[in-house]
Design a protein around this motif. Structure first.
Motif, PDB file in Angstrom:
ATOM      1  N   PHE A 236      -2.813   5.592  -9.671  1.00  0.00           N
ATOM      2  CA  PHE A 236      -3.990   5.053  -9.071  1.00  0.00           C
ATOM      3  C   PHE A 236      -2.394   3.790  -9.030  1.00  0.00           C
ATOM      4  N   ARG A 237      -1.618   3.749 -10.118  1.00  0.00           N
ATOM      5  CA  ARG A 237      -0.982   2.658  -9.526  1.00  0.00           C
ATOM      6  C   ARG A 237       0.573   2.129  -8.198  1.00  0.00           C
ATOM      7  N   GLU A 238       0.590   3.877  -8.251  1.00  0.00           N
ATOM      8  CA  GLU A 238       1.314   3.738  -6.979  1.00  0.00           C
ATOM      9  C   GLU A 238       0.776   4.046  -5.629  1.00  0.00           C
ATOM     10  N   MET A 239      -0.606   4.579  -5.503  1.00  0.00           N
ATOM     11  CA  MET A 239      -1.199   4.022  -4.746  1.00  0.00           C
ATOM     12  C   MET A 239      -1.968   2.542  -3.988  1.00  0.00           C
ATOM     13  N   LEU A 240      -1.997   2.113  -5.431  1.00  0.00           N
ATOM     14  CA  LEU A 240      -2.105   0.172  -5.461  1.00  0.00           C
ATOM     15  C   LEU A 240      -0.660  -0.318  -4.769  1.00  0.00           C
ATOM     16  N   LYS A 241       0.354  -0.026  -4.894  1.00  0.00           N
ATOM     17  CA  LYS A 241       1.010  -0.850  -4.476  1.00  0.00           C
ATOM     18  C   LYS A 241       1.418  -0.116  -3.013  1.00  0.00           C
TER      19      LYS A 241
END
Lengths: 296, 537
Positions: A236-241
């Motif tokens: 999710f963090r990568e997707m957010l970034k």
């Protein structure tokens, strides 16, 4: 009541916000008041809507009054992330797992800022911190780089170790624009704030420009960056970034960026804070022991 | 008709349009009132909402300042929503100061709006300052500054609540006023709608009735006229006063009827003429047929007579010589025979019969002989007079009355007088013989178109019709001692004079012989007068 002559109930109803989609996942981002809190809320609302749509989550902006509150909410996991000022990231990073994601780039291409110390023209105060002795200073908050750490660090460079006693009075205004206005209105002889906020206030109030002068500038540090809890799922963090870094490529993303007075997001990495960590240390701040105080 | 229909339809449409306008206008009024009522509730609800928001903001501010919460989200949201509602209401009120439409419903609208605008401006100013205070104090760590801002914000918030309460109270009061008016207005609109619908339907029915009557009445009149005329009464005319299609049709129909009447009269006239012509034609055909028949009979008779004449001439010549010998020798024997000779009587019978045979032969010779035909201007009246003179002193004439109807100016004819006299004598003697019990003998003459007519009429026994066709044939006789040649000879003489001889007879009533003779020899060819008349006349 008289507006009913021309406005139907439907029109009045349509004025209200439409129903949002039902999403299972929540993602709450905290922001702290830096300028006018109402304006700030408006600026961040399009970003929340954009992220809600692209991440298919209920992205909510939560206003908190202090970094102490942010620290508590991070610990309590009631928020998932926050826009951290550079110093607060450095301090919080020492206490909790935190991952920097990205920060907005302003239309002038800047995604960093400097701390500045300013005074009114004719105040007789110079860049020499010794001349500030016994004066009042308007600061922002004890957890701000520009509004606290930089003046503290600056005084140490002039060999002044006792920051509090050097000034007759220290005012914590809570926001950068409030600190600038405090100096302009004569509530304080000196002030410390972000240069970008300073420029903004002066551009909006040309009369102030003629009355103010900058006496000191800091190194550049990253602007407020969105950081998330370290325990957040990496995917999710990568997707957010990814969403943030590409949002300038979509019309909806551009709309949200314009509200933020930004042209895009740029990635923020922990290494960009090394210089600030050094400044903090030189300012005599023990990041690990530094208590992110609440307002009270 | 088209004009009437269009006018009727137009009037009905106009009525419906007016009624529709009235109904729609009143429905609009009712709907507008409903809408206003609903909106009033909504607006008052909005005021209540704003009061709640401001009170909520005040409570949140207190909780924050008291340290119960660090979350300023609700505080900001309350104020933001309040501010948005305020902006919306202020923006909506702005520019309505001279709105005529509003003035129709609200009394002293300008005054009220001005008052309201002033209150709103005040609230807007207060909320602006309130936001400024809150924006700073929620992050300020300066206790004195925070306290001053907190007090100011609280005071302003209370002022906003108070003023909003006033506005809401005024709106509530206005809602009450309009509700009272609305009921009366709706009732009046209902009444107007009902009356409009009733009037529209009634007037439309009346218009339709008048239009239909205006169309059917002249049509019925036209139909009645047509039926009368169809029954044969061409004198009837359709009376339609309208100057429309039906009036035009009636006019055309009347013209057509007049022409039909004229044609009918002309037809009747032609029929009568044709009938007369037919009758005349039939008559002429009958005449021609009869004449043809008579001619055929005449021709047949002439051929017969001619053949008989030829035969008789030959036979007579061969018979007359031995007959003369018989008569001569018989006369000689008788002269030499004693009176008391028993055979004398027989010889006398022989002589008598032989003499009779000689007369027959002479008759035959006369019949067959080509007479020397010597014509001269002959006075037929004189010839008849001479003939009658010969017989009027005969014993058989004692019980017979002779009647003479002579044309005084009888035209003389070109004829052989001896032959004509023979003919007249023959016919008159026949007439006398036909009246053994007496009677009347009428002899008449008259001029005709191209000649003269002689008629000999008796009141005798008459001739049966089947015998009448044969009386001119040679040797046909009903008399005991007749030769049967008299009428045949007469017929031949008249034919030789290019005349005609006819007989008309009715049993027990009498017989009439008519003889037609042309005046002059030259005109005999033209003088076909006698031949035009049938033997039956």
């Amino acid at each position: 009541m008289l507006i009913s002559c021309d406005n139907t109930p439907q029109r009045i109803e349509s004025y209200k916000q439409g129903p949002g989609k039902i999403r299972e996942q929540n993602f709450t981002i905290a922001i702290l008041p830096e300028q006018n809190v109402f304006e700030q809320k408006k600026r961040y609302r399009p970003l929340a809507e954009y992220l809600s749509n692209t991440l298919n989550s209920n992205v909510k902006i939560k206003l908190l009054d202090s970094y102490g509150a942010v620290d508590n909410e991070i610990k309590n996991k009631t928020i998932d992330g926050a826009f951290f000022g550079s110093l607060n990231y450095v301090l919080e990073k020492e206490k909790n797992k935190l991952e920097p994601i990205a920060r907005p780039v302003e239309p002038n291409g800047r995604s960093q800022y400097r701390g500045i110390i300013f005074t009114r023209k004719g105040s007789g105060l110079t860049e020499n911190a010794a001349s500030w002795k016994g004066k009042s200073i308007a600061l922002v908050h004890e957890e701000t780089t520009a509004g606290y750490i930089f003046p503290r660090w600056y005084l140490r460079r002039y060999g002044i170790w006792n920051f509090e006693s050097h000034f007759r009075r220290i005012i914590f205004t809570g926001s950068h624009d409030a600190a600038i206005l405090a100096v302009y209105k004569g509530h304080a002889a000196l002030g410390a704030a972000k240069d970008i906020v300073y420029e903004k206030v002066l551009s909006e109030n040309p009369a102030i420009r003629d009355d103010m002068v900058i006496v000191a500038k800091s190194i550049e540090v990253p602007s407020n960056s969105l950081c998330v809890r370290g325990d957040m799922k990496p995917a999710f963090r990568e997707m957010l970034k990814k969403v943030l870094l590409s949002m300038h490529t979509t019309a909806e993303g551009k709309h949200a960026l314009i509200a933020l007075n930004a042209v895009r997001f740029t990635e923020t990495t922990d290494s960009e804070f090394h210089a600030l960590r050094e400044m903090t240390r030189e300012a005599g701040i023990d990041a690990k022991a530094y208590h992110l105080r609440d307002r009270r | 008709v088209k004009k009437k229909l269009i006018m009727g339809l137009g009037l009905v449409l106009l009525l419906f349009t007016v009624a529709a306008v009235v109904v729609v206008k009143n429905l609009d009024t009712i709907m507008l009132n409903q809408k206003i009522s609903s909106e009033q509730d909504i607006i008052i609800g909005k005021y209540n909402e704003m009061l709640f928001q401001m009170k909520g903001a005040q409570a949140e501010l207190y909780r924050h300042q008291a340290g119960y919460t660090r979350n300023i989200d609700d505080l900001v949201n309350y104020i933001e929503t309040f501010d948005e509602n305020m902006s919306f209401l202020s923006g909506s009120y702005a520019g309505r100061l001279s709105d005529v439409a509003c003035m129709q419903c609200h009394e002293k609208i300008e005054e009220r709006l001005t008052s309201l605008a002033a209150i709103f401006a005040e609230i807007n100013s207060l909320i602006r300052d309130y936001k400024g205070n809150v924006s700073i104090l929620i992050t300020s760590s300066d206790a004195s500054q925070t306290k001053a801002l907190e007090d100011a914000a609280t005071t302003r918030g209370n002022s906003i609540i108070q003023k909003l309460g006033q506005v809401r109270h005024a709106a509530d009061k206005m809602r009450g006023e309009i509700r009272n008016k609305r009921s009366a207005l709706i009732e009046r609109s209902r009444h107007i709608i009902f009356v409009s619908i009733f009037l529209t339907i009634t007037l439309s029915a009346l218009i339709f009735f008048l239009v239909i009557r205006g169309i059917t009445s002249p049509i019925n009149s036209l139909i009645a006229g047509i039926q009368t005329i169809a029954s044969g009464d061409f004198s009837r005319r359709v009376e339609v006063k309208e100057k429309d299609e039906i009036g035009f049709m009636a006019g055309a129909f009347n013209d057509m009827t007049a022409r039909l009447s004229a044609m009918n009269e002309e037809k009747d006239s032609l029929l009568r003429a044709l009938q007369g012509f037919n009758e005349e034609l039939e008559k002429k055909v009958e005449e021609a047929t009869e004449k043809l028949r008579l001619t055929q009979e005449s021709m047949a008779r002439a051929e017969t007579l001619s053949a008989v004449g030829t035969l008789a001439a030959g036979v007579s010549h061969e018979i007359s010589t031995p007959l003369n010998s018989i008569i001569g020798f018989t006369q000689i024997v008788l002269s030499e025979m004693e009176e008391n000779n028993p055979s004398k009587g027989d010889l006398q019978i022989i002589a008598q019969e032989a003499g009779r045979c000689k007369k027959i032969v002479q008759g035959l010779l006369t019949f067959a002989r080509s007479h020397v035909h010597e014509e001269s201007q002959t006075d037929v009246n004189a010839l008849l007079g001479e003939t009658l003179l010969l017989i009027e002193y005969q014993p058989s004439m004692r019980r017979i009355t002779i009647e003479r109807n002579m044309e005084q100016a009888l035209n003389p004819v070109e004829a052989d007088p001896l032959q004509l006299k023979q003919v007249f004598l023959n016919i008159i003697l026949n007439a006398v013989q036909a009246m053994p019990e007496g009677g009347r003998l009428t002899v008449s003459t008259r001029n005709t178109g191209g000649g003269i007519e002689v008629s000999v009429e008796d009141t005798g026994v008459g001739i049966p019709s089947e015998e009448g066709k044969r009386i001119f044939q040679p040797f046909y006789t009903t008399k005991k001692d007749g030769t049967g040649l008299g009428l045949s000879i007469s017929y031949g003489i008249i034919k030789e004079h290019e005349g005609e001889i006819f007989v008309e007879s009715e049993v027990e009533k009498g017989t009439t012989f008519r003889i037609l003779l042309p005046v002059r020899g030259k005109e005999r060819t033209k003088a076909t007068g006698p031949s035009l008349r049938s033997a039956g006349e």
